[in-house]
Design an enzyme around this catalytic site. Structure first.
Site, mmCIF file in Angstrom:
data_model
loop_
_atom_site.group_PDB
_atom_site.id
_atom_site.type_symbol
_atom_site.label_atom_id
_atom_site.label_comp_id
_atom_site.label_asym_id
_atom_site.label_seq_id
_atom_site.Cartn_x
_atom_site.Cartn_y
_atom_site.Cartn_z
ATOM 1 N N CYS A 1 0.841 -1.196 0.000
ATOM 2 C CA CYS A 1 0.000 0.000 0.000
ATOM 3 C C CYS A 1 0.877 1.248 0.000
ATOM 4 O O CYS A 1 1.870 1.311 0.732
ATOM 5 C CB CYS A 1 -0.898 -0.014 1.236
ATOM 6 S SG CYS A 1 -2.023 1.376 1.346
ATOM 7 N N HIS B 1 -9.276 -3.615 -1.987
ATOM 8 C CA HIS B 1 -8.278 -2.909 -1.176
ATOM 9 C C HIS B 1 -8.595 -1.409 -1.145
ATOM 10 O O HIS B 1 -8.628 -0.795 -0.071
ATOM 11 C CB HIS B 1 -6.885 -3.162 -1.773
ATOM 12 C CG HIS B 1 -5.777 -2.421 -1.112
ATOM 13 N ND1 HIS B 1 -4.841 -3.042 -0.323
ATOM 14 C CD2 HIS B 1 -5.439 -1.105 -1.124
ATOM 15 C CE1 HIS B 1 -3.975 -2.132 0.122
ATOM 16 N NE2 HIS B 1 -4.320 -0.945 -0.356
ATOM 17 N N GLU B 2 -8.831 -0.820 -2.312
ATOM 18 C CA GLU B 2 -9.112 0.620 -2.375
ATOM 19 C C GLU B 2 -10.453 0.958 -1.728
ATOM 20 O O GLU B 2 -10.596 2.001 -1.085
ATOM 21 C CB GLU B 2 -9.053 1.127 -3.817
ATOM 22 C CG GLU B 2 -7.714 0.941 -4.509
ATOM 23 C CD GLU B 2 -6.518 1.477 -3.742
ATOM 24 O OE1 GLU B 2 -6.649 2.466 -2.998
ATOM 25 O OE2 GLU B 2 -5.423 0.898 -3.883
ATOM 26 N N HIS C 1 -10.069 1.475 1.901
ATOM 27 C CA HIS C 1 -9.618 2.836 2.234
ATOM 28 C C HIS C 1 -10.807 3.782 2.374
ATOM 29 O O HIS C 1 -10.831 4.625 3.274
ATOM 30 C CB HIS C 1 -8.684 3.388 1.155
ATOM 31 C CG HIS C 1 -7.277 2.919 1.263
ATOM 32 N ND1 HIS C 1 -6.469 3.200 2.346
ATOM 33 C CD2 HIS C 1 -6.516 2.190 0.412
ATOM 34 C CE1 HIS C 1 -5.280 2.660 2.153
ATOM 35 N NE2 HIS C 1 -5.283 2.041 0.990
#
Length: 170
Positions: A94, A136-137, A140
């Protein structure tokens, strides 16, 4: 275009949940410039994905390009996963947790609904690296980091390693 500063763990702003974006905002010159700047920042880093939260913009969108040639840019605005299937372990890194890599299990294939850069509703079935990157994004955007999937002991080791790296840079 301009490079944007990327927030790094343990910055508390990374834990902010991103707000939905009004469709009317998507086509504004300011938003389009922000998207361009995010792509430039991601490519320069270099990375394959960047969520707005990582550049201290707490709006629900992200940019991704998992192609080797960096010629398949995707913008996901207000993304929502509507289907998941299977499981896959992938070693993730990341831009907000530099130099740290860890195995994370995520869905192998997903279907995601989102607005594209032009504000048009889209649906995409993604697998492999693209599916992993989208998940994953999206984490966030919900204030989560991939290291949250690690045990408390491993997470503390990551925190110490990053502190040591910062000390050597300073």
């Amino acid at each position: 275009m301009a490079l944007l500063p990327i927030l790094e763990f343990p910055d508390p702003r990374l834990r902010t949940k991103a707000a939905l974006i009004d469709a009317a905002e998507v086509t504004t010159p300011a938003f389009q410039e922000l998207v361009d700047n995010m792509f430039q920042t991601m490519y320069d880093a270099p990375g394959i994905g960047l969520a707005a939260t990582q550049v201290d913009v707490h709006k629900r969108f992200m940019v991704i390009d998992v192609s080797e040639e960096k010629n398949e840019p995707h913008v996901f605005i207000n993304p929502e996963i509507v289907a998941k299937d299977g499981g896959r372990v992938y070693q993730e890194g990341c831009l907000s947790v530099p130099g740290i890599f860890a195995d994370v299990t995520r869905a192998d294939t997903i279907t995601v609904k989102y607005l594209d850069r032009d504000g048009q509703q889209q649906e995409l079935e993604a697998g492999e690296v693209l599916a992993t990157c989208i998940q994953h994004e999206m984490d966030h955007l919900d204030g989560k980091l991939f290291i949250d999937y690690l045990s408390p002991l491993k997470r503390e080791m990551v925190r110490k390693k990053l502190a040591k790296q910062r000390k050597h840079v300073a």
